[in-house]
Design an enzyme around this catalytic site. Structure first.
Site, PDB file in Angstrom:
ATOM      1  N   GLU A 142       0.808  -1.217   0.000  1.00 53.25           N
ATOM      2  CA  GLU A 142       0.000   0.000   0.000  1.00 53.25           C
ATOM      3  C   GLU A 142       0.841   1.267   0.000  1.00 53.25           C
ATOM      4  O   GLU A 142       0.530   2.225  -0.696  1.00 53.25           O
ATOM      5  CB  GLU A 142      -0.956   0.015   1.211  1.00 53.25           C
ATOM      6  CG  GLU A 142      -2.146  -0.922   1.077  1.00 53.25           C
ATOM      7  CD  GLU A 142      -1.815  -2.361   1.438  1.00 53.25           C
ATOM      8  OE1 GLU A 142      -0.676  -2.629   1.877  1.00 53.25           O
ATOM      9  OE2 GLU A 142      -2.692  -3.222   1.283  1.00 53.25           O
TER      10      GLU A 142
ATOM     11  N   HIS B 138     -11.088  -3.628   9.586  1.00 52.61           N
ATOM     12  CA  HIS B 138     -11.672  -3.546   8.239  1.00 52.61           C
ATOM     13  C   HIS B 138     -12.981  -2.771   8.248  1.00 52.61           C
ATOM     14  O   HIS B 138     -13.824  -2.980   7.385  1.00 52.61           O
ATOM     15  CB  HIS B 138     -11.956  -4.958   7.686  1.00 52.61           C
ATOM     16  CG  HIS B 138     -10.729  -5.765   7.402  1.00 52.61           C
ATOM     17  ND1 HIS B 138      -9.934  -6.285   8.387  1.00 52.61           N
ATOM     18  CD2 HIS B 138     -10.169  -6.143   6.234  1.00 52.61           C
ATOM     19  CE1 HIS B 138      -8.932  -6.955   7.844  1.00 52.61           C
ATOM     20  NE2 HIS B 138      -9.055  -6.889   6.529  1.00 52.61           N
TER      21      HIS B 138
END
Lengths: 443, 341, 336
Positions: B73, B142
């Site tokens: 990322e 999440h």
């Protein structure tokens, strides 16, 4: 040309450095790169190397001296170079128009200088819109009962009151709504009985009796009290028609002084220190004249009674103001820094003046004491008779009573004319005033 | 779930599609219109994206323009920044907005600041897409809502579409913007259907929408909270309470005018957002009202409903309790309207 | 000159024209004198904040950029003054930036740590260790996607080789075969921590093997050695064969920043490296091969001195940014 040795910037945010020690004495030889001197910064000591080889001359900064970054601290002459005259320490490099200096300074925003007057906790709970509607409709929030949580006055409460007032034959209105155009001046106030209100702070030694000025009250002493010695006992007197004292009809200055003397006689248990501000100063002077043996020292802050001039408009304006908005412009005249008078300050000051009867009584008092905008009483003779050591403090920017009236004081009076201060030195610079009084009381 | 659409051009031909389809439609239009547009992200190619948002785009536009990135990322976001700096217009998809924490350096220190640090001599027209929010049972790592985090950074723009039409219009606006924009897509909205205008259009960044008119209380909400606020407002209407519901749409820049105008009308404000309540978007909205001339119109303390002071829990009941729900919004709005707060 | 004799000459002498070599010497002097001027200005309080000097690393900066054009990009580091000058920036506008002036490259918003000249392909120094690595890969991706043949040279220090961004960036450049040259300026210390202590492999170029790209370590103070390594890496990048990693072993004479108290290195070590001055070494090489004579070399140094003095005057004369413009350049004007 000799090589200049400067105080180097060796760290972020470093504006100057303290020279800790020279490793080379004046007149000694030094090699480029060798340790020349140490500097002490906030963080650590650091060694500075010689920028050139030669003989060290003209040491301009001795150990322990703080030198601005970029300023020369010594010179290194080449071997055999003619020695010039000893230079003086140059101004720091930053003095030249420079670098990161912005093109325009933003307006400095300074916090209000004056602390809020007391009584803030007595403010009615109300929502912002309720406050605005009440302000616009000339309604005193204190006269309303809130229906919101914990009695909070809400929009609907103010709207209901406005509706009620629109109905002429309904129940009599408890508080008449002042018409916006006409002054909120109620002539038919009723005098009250009872003694003047006195509060005390316990302590050790001779107490200080404090007499406030026109349209003020004892809460106005708070900033000064915080700065005075903690153990100094205090006695504060609220004048008639002021603070929590009863509303009284006062015929003139002598009548007012009589009321003060009566109260003083009631409470005084021995000699006291006496302090007065403005009208309270004039009254203190009168009291000292009438009870000379009871007064150990006299302190006067911008006392009235020493000349004819006074800003009568401001006194009337303050006495008359029925809202924070109409009060604020007059409050601004009290201080040398009107920007310190915020709307919030005016609102807080207004809280102690919500009672229309009190405002009317004070207006009447102003008319009686200061007819046609002059001081109708003269205490210069009393001042010349006072035997107690006397201190006088006056702000040079006093717009209410001109400081030049202080010059009426005889030579033995200690005179302090403060710069950048207006009519309320004890609020504008309480620490300085407290220090003067402290020394006067306990030399 | 069906969306209330608020599209300015009612004449435009529309088509019903889901929020995810609307985003895909926007990306397809962008890829067709502009050869410098590329999509980057983990598993956005053949897999179609973690939430099937890119879908079949790789088949239509090829692997060079719909690029699977390694699970990197920080690096991936940085490559998107560098590509944007030098002439491409990348849309970088994070699988979950939570993973943007790995890339904070490139988003906050680089993308947001390069134009400024370089004195306006460079631009970073990158778009970061971030599936966001709770309600999927995916628990603490999440399910977060980071709009306030990124909204705190000058140089970034942050949007939160609540409908399929806005999801498309805001994404195309983000792509047209010369500066970095973060698009928070709410995961629970991906399947929501709504009418979406066909073809290219943009929804202006920085403009909120009044999605329900009312005079008694203003509810400012964003993303899925808009729908919960509307649900609450519908119930309150039966009691005669008319709530005005504002869909914030942009967190940065924030639409001060629309919020101030509404609060001046109603005198009551409730902020509803999914991010953690403390130091969140609602704090900013409350402060802007307190600082504005709407202050003098307030008739009750401002109220905030936000996420609990806890990570998003796994247990479904706990998870629901951790973020505002319609019943809670209804309750607070009712008390506000009745002057009981 | 016979061909076999030619081949015995150093690479740089063979590969570049006398004009190019003299220009390289000029830039090396300019970097040194610029940084000495900046240091002097800093000590006089004319420069705000801190800065990181690359004195002693001039060969690495100039030789690495020898074959780059303005279309080629570089990403730079907090120790980026040399890179900026090597890529062609004007020292006057650089000084102006250091002095916080509107006339600086970044209009006074960036300072030393964000010095950039986008027009000559310098995408900027970076205050974050490893910050430029993924950005360089992105620039490489742009070139490849748009079918351009420009390359991106990514400068970073030994400290950055232990950042995650380094590994992610090298991996992606390699899997996509992007035209990026990673140039590590290994000056032995990441602030005070020795690279030998902090890095698991003996050479940073060893890291290249993990990402299937060529890796080479050269003497970073040897102009010709650096130029040769970069020549090979740039050719590979332009041919579409992908990235390379070049490690230039060098040394910063000064501390990490102006706040450095230099407690982690010995005077002997510093003096040893100072005796291997890359500028004097290159100059001697040019003189030895008849590219320039002593008087010509002196003239180049004098001209660089004059350019630095003029640059400082230009910077001093420039206007400061208007305070009201504090938020200017946060967003594009038309979008603000």
């Amino acid at each position: 040309m000799p090589t200049e040795v400067i105080m180097p910037k060796v760290d972020m945010d470093m504006a100057s450095g303290k020279l800790a020690v020279w490793h080379v004495a004046e007149g000694e030889a030094v090699k480029k790169g060798a340790a020349l001197f140490d500097i002490e910064t906030d963080k650590a000591a650091m060694e500075v190397e010689a920028p050139a080889s030669g003989i060290l001359r003209h040491i301009l900064a001795n150990p322990g001296v703080d030198v601005p970054v970029g300023s020369p601290v010594a010179y290194i002459y080449a071997e055999g170079e003619a020695i010039g005259p000893a230079p003086v320490a140059a101004p720091p490099a930053l003095a030249e128009p420079d670098a990161a200096k912005p093109a325009a300074e933003p307006e400095a925003v300074e916090a209000a200088a004056l602390p809020l007057a007391g009584a803030a906790d007595e403010a009615p709970r109300a929502t912002p819109v309720a406050r605005r509607l009440a302000r616009e409709g000339g309604i005193e929030l204190a006269a309303l009962a809130g229906t919101g949580p914990k009695g909070r006055i809400q929009r609907s409460d103010v709207e209901a009151e406005i509706e009620r007032r629109k109905t002429p034959v309904a129940a009599p209105a408890p508080v008449p709504a002042p018409a916006p155009a006409a002054p909120a001046y109620v002539m038919d106030w009723t005098p009250q009985a009872g003694d003047l209100h006195v509060t005390t702070r316990k302590g050790n030694g001779v107490p200080l009796v404090m007499v406030h000025g026109f349209a003020a009250d004892s809460a106005g002493w708070t900033p000064l009290e915080r700065a005075l010695p903690r153990d100094l006992p205090l006695i504060r007197i609220d004048l008639p028609s002021h603070g929590r004292s009863p509303l009284r009809r006062i015929a003139g200055f002598a009548d007012l002084a009589k009321a003060l003397v009566q109260t003083f006689d009631r409470i005084a248990e021995g000699p006291v220190h006496l302090l007065g501000h403005s009208l309270g100063g004039a009254l203190s002077l009168a009291l000292a004249d009438i009870r000379p043996r009871q007064i150990k020292t006299l302190s006067l802050i911008a006392p009235a009674g020493l000349g004819p001039e006074i800003d009568g408009a401001a006194l009337n304006g303050i006495a008359r103001a029925s809202t924070a908005d109409s009060l604020a412009p007059w409050l601004k005249r009290l201080t040398a820094r009107p920007e310190g008078i915020s709307h919030d300050f005016a609102k807080a000051a207004m809280l102690s003046r919500l009672d229309p009867a009190l405002r009317s009584a004070q207006q009447e008092l102003a008319e009686s004491l200061f007819p046609d905008g002059v001081q109708a009483f003269d205490l210069t003779a009393a001042l010349s008779r006072v035997t107690a050591p006397t201190l006088m403090v006056w702000g040079r920017d006093d717009h209410i009573l001109p400081w030049k009236q202080a010059l009426a004081a005889p030579g033995e009076v200690a005179l302090h004319l403060m710069r950048g201060v207006g009519h309320v030195p004890h609020m504008e610079d309480p620490e300085a005033v407290a220090a003067l009084i402290g020394r006067h009381l306990r030399p | 779930m069906n969306a209330q659409t608020h599209i300015s051009q009612p004449e435009t031909k529309t088509r019903e599609m889901s929020y995810a389809e609307a985003i895909r439609d926007a990306m397809a239009i962008a890829l067709e219109r502009d050869p410098t547009v590329i999509l980057m992200g983990e598993d956005i190619g053949t897999y179609g994206g973690a939430f099937q948002v890119t879908g079949d785009l790789v088949e239509r536009f090829g692997k060079d323009r719909v690029m699977d990135t390694p699970i990197s990322e920080l690096g991936g976001a940085g490559v998107a920044v560098g590509a944007a700096l030098t002439g491409l217009k990348p849309i970088y998809e994070f699988q979950f907005s939570d993973f943007a924490a790995l890339a904070m350096e490139q988003i906050v220190n680089q993308a947001a600041k390069l134009r400024y640090m370089l004195g306006g001599e460079a631009a970073v027209p990158v778009v970061f897409r971030m599936p966001s929010g709770s309600g999927t049972g995916a628990a603490a790592q999440h399910s977060q809502s980071f709009e306030a985090w990124f909204g705190h950074v000058p140089g970034l723009k942050v949007v939160q579409p609540s409908t399929p039409a806005d999801a498309k219009g805001l994404l195309l606006a983000a792509l047209a913007d010369p500066d970095p924009v973060i698009v928070f897509e709410h995961k629970l909205l991906y399947k929501m259907k709504g009418e979406v205008p066909e073809g290219y259009y943009t929804t202006p960044i920085g403009k909120a929408a009044v999605v329900r008119q009312g005079k008694d209380v203003t509810i400012v909400a964003s993303a899925i909270m808009v729908h919960r606020a509307l649900e609450a407002a519908a119930k309150l209407a039966k009691e005669g309470i008319e709530a005005e519901v504002i869909d914030l749409r942009s967190v940065r820049p924030i639409d001060r005018e629309t919020i101030i105008a509404s609060v001046k009308k109603t005198g009551k404000l409730l902020c509803v957002y999914e991010g953690v309540r403390t130091l969140g978007v609602g704090a900013e909205i409350s402060a802007l009202i307190a600082e504005s001339d709407a202050f003098d119109y307030l008739d009750a303390p401002i109220q905030r409903l936000g996420g609990a002071e806890a990570p998003i829990p796994y247990n479904p009941d706990l998870e629901r309790a951790a973020v505002p729900q319609a019943a809670g919004i209804e309750d607070v709005a009712r008390k506000l309207a009745r002057g009981q707060v | 000159m016979a061909r076999d004799t030619q081949e015995n000459l150093p690479f740089a002498i063979r590969a570049f024209s006398p004009e190019q070599l003299k220009e390289a010497l000029r830039k090396m002097h300019l970097i040194r004198l610029f940084e000495e001027g900046a240091e002097e200005s800093y000590m006089r309080g004319l420069i705000h904040g801190t800065m990181h000097l690359s004195i002693g690393q001039e060969a690495s900066a100039v030789a690495s950029c020898m074959e780059l054009t303005d279309a080629d990009k570089i990403t730079s580091t907090h120790r980026g003054h040399g890179h900026c000058i090597a890529k062609g920036a004007d020292v006057g506008r650089m000084f102006a930036e250091f002095f916080g002036k509107e006339t600086g490259y970044c209009h006074g918003r960036g300072g030393s740590m964000h010095i950039a000249d986008v027009k000559t392909g310098n995408l900027g120094a970076n205050g974050i260790v490893g910050g430029g690595l993924p950005i360089a890969v992105g620039a490489g991706l742009t070139a490849k996607r748009l079918g351009r043949d420009d390359v991106t040279l990514c400068f970073f220090g030994d400290g950055a080789n232990n950042e995650g961004a380094f590994h992610e960036a090298l991996n992606m450049a390699s899997i996509w075969k992007l035209p990026v040259i990673f140039v590590c300026e290994n000056n032995k210390y990441g602030m005070s921590t020795a690279a030998a202590y902090a890095t698991a492999v003996p050479n940073i170029s060893d890291r290249a093997a993990a990402y299937a790209m060529p890796g080479v370590t050269v003497d970073g103070n040897d102009f010709s050695a650096v130029a040769e390594a970069l020549h090979i890496a740039i050719a590979r990048a332009r041919a579409g064969e992908g990235p390379s990693l070049v490690e230039n072993l060098t040394y910063r004479w000064r501390g990490h920043s102006k706040s450095d108290r230099n407690r982690y290195r010995t005077k002997d070590e510093i003096e040893d490296w100072m005796s291997r001055d890359p500028i004097q070494r290159f100059r001697a090489e040019l003189v030895a091969h008849g590219i320039i004579d002593e008087a010509g070399a002196d003239a180049i140094e004098t001209a660089a001195k004059d350019a630095v003095a003029a640059g400082i005057e230009f910077a001093k004369a420039g206007p400061a940014p208007a305070i009201t413009d504090v938020t200017k350049f946060v967003h594009a004007e038309e979008a603000a």
